[in-house]
Design an enzyme around this catalytic site. Structure first.
Site, PDB file in Angstrom:
ATOM      1  N   CYS A 176       1.377  -1.471   0.563  1.00 29.54           N
ATOM      2  CA  CYS A 176       0.132  -0.238  -0.387  1.00 29.54           C
ATOM      3  C   CYS A 176       0.790   1.425  -0.213  1.00 29.54           C
ATOM      4  CB  CYS A 176      -0.702  -0.485   1.104  1.00 29.54           C
ATOM      5  SG  CYS A 176      -0.394   0.096   2.816  1.00 29.54           S
TER       6      CYS A 176
ATOM      7  N   HIS B 212      -1.908   1.250   6.911  1.00 23.60           N
ATOM      8  CA  HIS B 212      -2.848   1.069   5.964  1.00 23.60           C
ATOM      9  C   HIS B 212      -3.136   2.542   5.332  1.00 23.60           C
ATOM     10  CE1 HIS B 212      -4.197  -0.277   1.376  1.00 23.60           C
ATOM     11  NE2 HIS B 212      -5.632  -0.427   2.067  1.00 23.60           N
TER      12      HIS B 212
ATOM     13  N   HIS C  51      -6.132   2.166  -3.991  1.00 18.41           N
ATOM     14  CA  HIS C  51      -4.703   0.983  -3.272  1.00 18.41           C
ATOM     15  C   HIS C  51      -4.704  -0.154  -3.541  1.00 18.41           C
ATOM     16  CE1 HIS C  51      -8.620  -0.677  -0.627  1.00 18.41           C
ATOM     17  NE2 HIS C  51      -8.688  -0.899  -2.021  1.00 18.41           N
TER      18      HIS C  51
END
Length: 391
Positions: free
Chosen positions: A303, A351, A363
């Site tokens: 990520c 994240h 993402h």
């Protein structure tokens, strides 16, 4: 009067049944009831069990992603420390060579003093002393040295001191590198363990359970899309209100100073939008590439590797991990989020995604998945940590 009859043998009841037979019947009934209740409990527990599996798998993936960020941090730290260790080793080697040269020069005039009967013992002791500077200060050697020899002594003392210092720094950096490598291996093992546990849980599901699990995920995605649409409407309304306010303030009677300020603000906004557009275009081009922990492209990403690469394409350097990226810009409210902003998730900030507007982001979701567009509400609003505008 009290009865003197003896109790009947066998302990029969008024109904004529023996007690053991009654007890056996009662126990049998209880067992049947218990089995029925247990079966009912298992039946009622089927649905929550599947949901618990889903939650457990999601938790394992999130823990794996959190461990991935720790892995990224340890990897970056180890890389920097490895470079420092190599640089210090090179410096120690150079200083050791200079120290040996200074020692040779000291040895040459010590030999000359020995041949002429001068203070050779003092010089030899000086060369072998644990602390030459201390010996030098406490002896009368200085009084018997020529200017060239005094210069050699100064060089020797300086080189020895610097070499000892650099050796100590190299040892400390090497220990730090060892610690970072240990952290790296620990984080790597944690990621692998979490992924293995998730795969094992999923492999135990039946085809019917997997189909039901997919249906639950679709329902969650539909709810996330609904929330994203609501946010998009709110942001559009705010933008329209802001545009109306700006038009009103720029009308007749507004001062030149106000116009200048507005122009500067428009320029800054335009600059950010241009960079954000480049970051989003890059991120969109990566859609379909796999999530791989520790990856920074070009074929796969985790990520923070994706967000770092996206903004690098826009000419902006971001730190490697989510923990550092969250501090690399200005925090704004979710209602004020603009395309290009970074959306961070979970309490441990494990994240991140690139916001593209309308409640959506691009993402790298989790291990086993691919880069994709998704609602920022994919896991509910409660997991959204913060919004940061890079720059």
């Amino acid at each position: 009067m009290a009865s003197h009859r003896k109790p009947r043998p066998g302990g029969t009841t008024g109904a004529g049944l023996r007690t053991p037979a009654l007890a056996t019947a009662a126990l049998t009934s209880m067992a049947v009831f218990s089995q029925t209740a247990e079966a009912a409990t298992r039946t009622d527990h089927t649905k929550p069990s599947l949901e618990e599996v889903e939650k457990k798998v999601d938790d394992l993936y999130r823990q794996a992603e959190s461990a991935t960020e720790k892995y990224d941090a340890a990897k970056e730290r180890a890389g920097k420390q490895r470079g420092r260790v190599d640089a210090l080793r090179d410096e120690v080697a150079r200083r050791t060579a200079r120290l040996n040269k200074a020692r040779e020069e000291m040895g040459s005039f010590a030999a000359a003093q020995y041949r002429t009967g001068a203070a050779a013992p003092d010089t030899a002791t000086f060369l072998l002393a644990d602390d030459p500077q201390d010996y030098f200060d406490q002896s009368q050697l200085m009084n018997r040295l020529t200017s060239r020899e005094k210069s050699a002594v100064d060089d020797y003392i300086g080189e020895q001191s610097a070499t000892v210092k650099k050796r100590r720094e190299a040892a400390e950096s090497l220990q730090s590198l060892t610690d970072s490598q240990h952290d790296l291996q620990t984080a790597k093992a944690t990621v692998q363990k979490k992924l293995a546990s998730a795969r094992q849980l999923l492999s135990q599901l039946t085809a019917q359970e997997k189909a039901r699990l997919a249906a639950i995920e679709r329902e969650q995605q539909q709810e996330a899309a609904r929330r994203a649409a609501e946010l998009a409407k709110q942001q559009a309304a705010r933008q329209q209100a802001g545009s109306s306010s700006s038009s009103s303030s720029a009308g007749p009677g507004s001062g030149s100073g106000s116009t200048g300020s507005g122009s500067a603000g428009s320029t800054a906004s335009g600059s950010y939008d241009t960079k954000a557009g480049k970051a989003i275009a890059f991120a969109r081009a990566q859609i379909g590439k796999p999530y791989v922990w520790g990856a920074t492209g070009p074929d796969s990403y985790d990520c923070s590797g994706l967000t770092q690469a996206a903004w690098k394409a826009a000419g902006v350097t971001l730190p490697r991990t989510t923990y550092d990226q969250v501090d690399a810009g200005t925090t704004v409210s979710l209602a004020d989020a603009r395309p290009g902003d970074l959306i961070f998730f979970y309490g441990d900030i494990s994240h991140v995604g690139v916001y593209i507007g309308n409640g959506m982001m691009i993402h790298a979701p989790k291990p086993g998945a691919y880069v994709r567009e998704e609602s920022i509400y994919y896991g509910g609003e409660s997991i959204i940590h913060s919004v940061v505008r890079p720059g």
